[in-house]
Design an enzyme around this catalytic site. Structure first.
Site, mmCIF file in Angstrom:
data_model
loop_
_atom_site.group_PDB
_atom_site.id
_atom_site.type_symbol
_atom_site.label_atom_id
_atom_site.label_comp_id
_atom_site.label_asym_id
_atom_site.label_seq_id
_atom_site.Cartn_x
_atom_site.Cartn_y
_atom_site.Cartn_z
ATOM 1 N N TYR A 57 0.827 -1.199 0.000
ATOM 2 C CA TYR A 57 0.000 0.000 0.000
ATOM 3 C C TYR A 57 0.868 1.258 0.000
ATOM 4 C CZ TYR A 57 -3.566 -3.409 1.425
ATOM 5 O OH TYR A 57 -4.390 -4.506 1.508
ATOM 6 N N HIS A 115 0.368 -11.897 0.841
ATOM 7 C CA HIS A 115 -0.715 -11.067 0.278
ATOM 8 C C HIS A 115 -1.566 -11.839 -0.737
ATOM 9 C CE1 HIS A 115 -1.621 -6.532 -0.269
ATOM 10 N NE2 HIS A 115 -2.703 -7.224 -0.444
HETATM 11 N N1 LIG Z 1 -5.690 -8.718 1.168
HETATM 12 C C1 LIG Z 1 -6.051 -8.079 0.088
HETATM 13 O O1 LIG Z 1 -5.761 -8.488 -1.051
HETATM 14 C C2 LIG Z 1 -6.855 -6.813 0.235
HETATM 15 C C3 LIG Z 1 -7.498 -6.251 -0.885
HETATM 16 C C4 LIG Z 1 -8.266 -5.102 -0.696
HETATM 17 C C5 LIG Z 1 -8.363 -4.529 0.568
HETATM 18 N N2 LIG Z 1 -7.691 -5.068 1.623
HETATM 19 C C6 LIG Z 1 -7.770 -4.465 2.989
HETATM 20 O O2 LIG Z 1 -9.137 -4.272 3.320
HETATM 21 C C7 LIG Z 1 -9.367 -2.899 3.610
HETATM 22 C C8 LIG Z 1 -10.772 -2.488 3.231
HETATM 23 O O3 LIG Z 1 -11.020 -2.682 1.854
HETATM 24 P P1 LIG Z 1 -11.063 -1.471 0.802
HETATM 25 O O4 LIG Z 1 -10.306 -0.321 1.312
HETATM 26 O O5 LIG Z 1 -10.658 -2.084 -0.497
HETATM 27 O O6 LIG Z 1 -12.601 -1.137 0.641
HETATM 28 P P2 LIG Z 1 -13.814 -0.816 1.623
HETATM 29 O O7 LIG Z 1 -13.382 -0.777 3.035
HETATM 30 O O8 LIG Z 1 -14.909 -1.715 1.207
HETATM 31 O O9 LIG Z 1 -14.209 0.656 1.129
HETATM 32 C C9 LIG Z 1 -13.362 1.750 1.343
HETATM 33 C C10 LIG Z 1 -14.031 2.963 0.687
HETATM 34 O O10 LIG Z 1 -15.263 3.245 1.343
HETATM 35 C C11 LIG Z 1 -15.235 4.577 1.877
HETATM 36 N N3 LIG Z 1 -15.933 4.515 3.168
HETATM 37 C C12 LIG Z 1 -15.539 3.933 4.325
HETATM 38 N N4 LIG Z 1 -16.483 4.066 5.284
HETATM 39 C C13 LIG Z 1 -17.494 4.756 4.721
HETATM 40 C C14 LIG Z 1 -18.746 5.220 5.187
HETATM 41 N N5 LIG Z 1 -19.162 5.002 6.423
HETATM 42 N N6 LIG Z 1 -19.547 5.914 4.322
HETATM 43 C C15 LIG Z 1 -19.158 6.163 3.034
HETATM 44 N N7 LIG Z 1 -17.979 5.738 2.542
HETATM 45 C C16 LIG Z 1 -17.159 5.050 3.377
HETATM 46 C C17 LIG Z 1 -13.780 4.952 1.973
HETATM 47 O O11 LIG Z 1 -13.583 6.330 1.779
HETATM 48 P P3 LIG Z 1 -12.998 7.311 2.930
HETATM 49 O O12 LIG Z 1 -11.644 6.803 3.317
HETATM 50 O O13 LIG Z 1 -12.995 8.623 2.232
HETATM 51 O O14 LIG Z 1 -13.984 7.247 4.053
HETATM 52 C C18 LIG Z 1 -13.172 4.189 0.803
HETATM 53 O O15 LIG Z 1 -13.332 4.929 -0.384
HETATM 54 C C19 LIG Z 1 -8.261 -2.186 2.809
HETATM 55 O O16 LIG Z 1 -8.094 -0.853 3.198
HETATM 56 C C20 LIG Z 1 -7.101 -3.100 3.077
HETATM 57 O O17 LIG Z 1 -6.567 -2.871 4.381
HETATM 58 C C21 LIG Z 1 -6.978 -6.222 1.476
#
Ligand SMILES: NC(=O)c1ccc[n+]([C@@H]2O[C@H](COP(=O)([O-])OP(=O)(O)OC[C@H]3O[C@@H](n4cnc5c(N)ncnc54)[C@H](OP(=O)(O)O)[C@@H]3O)[C@@H](O)[C@H]2O)c1
Length: 280
Positions: A57, A115
């Site tokens: 990241y 990962h």
């Molecule tokens: N292992 C893997 O391959 C893998 C892949 C993807 C993700 N991940 C991990 O999982 C975490 C979460 O997944 P993600 O970041 O892909 O997606 P997510 O958590 O499903 O969505 C994040 C998005 O939603 C917004 N958001 C968060 N809370 C909100 C709310 N209450 N209302 C409106 N919008 C909201 C955030 O914007 P703001 O920040 O502007 O609030 C961001 O744009 C990642 O950050 C990472 O740590 C792991």
């Protein structure tokens, strides 16, 4: 606001709240960095102790943001980080972990994950993880984006050692409920559900809006409540906004009714047969 967060337990006995904090895209811009650090710190203050990050990241930048957020309060946090498949050989994993530790400003990572699976033999990565654990650099290890056949392979290499599998899971990506969820439950390894809001794509859904209105909740809260309704699943939404930390946290108090579940099932059907693991 909930007084005590529900928890689950990793196989090494470490108890963690079922709601954590993601960090993908943190550390990418200087303009949002201070708010990202504040969000993570507020989360820690409110009991969201599990922070998920990765060397990938922002090319290490997210780990630096996490390092800043946990500075002076390392013991408040349970840190999950990940090694890239391109770094997953024995020697490169050891080096990658040292680099992550430096960026995080800590002497240990609580849970270190591969990962996703790449070209390096799994046995080599497992050997590196075991060595890091013996040296106290990591407390536990696991994997990410592993389907059931990959999990069986890792289980054969190191029975009972894999602490978690971090995979894509949300209302529109329900495939793992068919096979991976029961597989992990049988082995008491909690699943970490990434992208629980489908990276924000779920937020405009009309059905979710209706269910949310009936609960006096937001769409994000209903999407999170759905993920959290499965036992031993840890949701790790990412937000860099303190107001949304409070909003997301309140999702743990929402109980979806059978009627809600039927409404959601009609639009986001549960899997009736094996689906290949999806990943982002
Ligand atoms: N292992 C893997 O391959 C893998 C892949 C993807 C993700 N991940 C991990 O999982 C975490 C979460 O997944 P993600 O970041 O892909 O997606 P997510 O958590 O499903 O969505 C994040 C998005 O939603 C917004 N958001 C968060 N809370 C909100 C709310 N209450 N209302 C409106 N919008 C909201 C955030 O914007 P703001 O920040 O502007 O609030 C961001 O744009 C990642 O950050 C990472 O740590 C792991």
């Amino acid at each position: 606001m909930t007084a005590t967060l529900p928890t689950t337990t990793f196989p090494n006995g470490v108890s963690v709240p079922v709601l954590g904090q993601g960090t993908w895209h943190m550390g990418e811009s200087q303009a949002t960095r201070a708010e990202e650090v504040s969000s993570l710190r507020l989360g820690l203050d409110l009991g969201l102790t599990l922070i998920d990050t990765a060397e990938m990241y922002a090319d290490g930048g997210a780990e630096r943001v996490v390092g800043e957020a946990i500075a002076g309060r390392r013991d408040d946090a349970i840190i999950v980080s990940k090694v890239l498949p391109s770094n997953a050989s024995l020697s490169k994993t050891l080096r990658a972990c040292e680099d992550s530790l430096k960026r995080l400003g800590t002497d240990h990572i609580d849970l270190y994950l591969l990962h996703w699976r790449g070209g390096v033999p799994l046995s080599e990565t497992v050997e590196a993880f075991e060595r890091l654990q013996q040296d106290g650099k990591i407390r536990a290890w696991g994997v990410s984006n592993f389907d059931v056949d990959d999990m069986e392979e890792v289980e054969e290499l190191a029975p009972g050692k894999v602490a978690t599998n971090q995979v894509l899971y949300n209302l529109s990506r329900r495939g793992i409920a068919f096979d991976l969820v029961p597989w992990c439950a049988e082995r008491r390894a909690p699943i970490m559900a990434y992208s629980p809001l489908d990276e924000g794509r779920l937020l405009g859904n009309a059905t979710l809006k209706r269910v949310a209105a009936a609960h006096g909740a937001t769409v994000a809260q209903i999407a999170l409540a759905f993920v959290l309704a499965t036992p031993d699943i840890i949701a790790i939404p990412k937000t860099g906004r303190p107001d949304r930390i409070r909003e997301n946290l309140a999702a743990v108090d929402i109980r979806l009714t059978d009627e809600d579940m039927s409404t959601l099932d009609a639009v986001f059907p549960p899997p009736s047969r094996k689906r290949p693991l999806e990943m982002i």
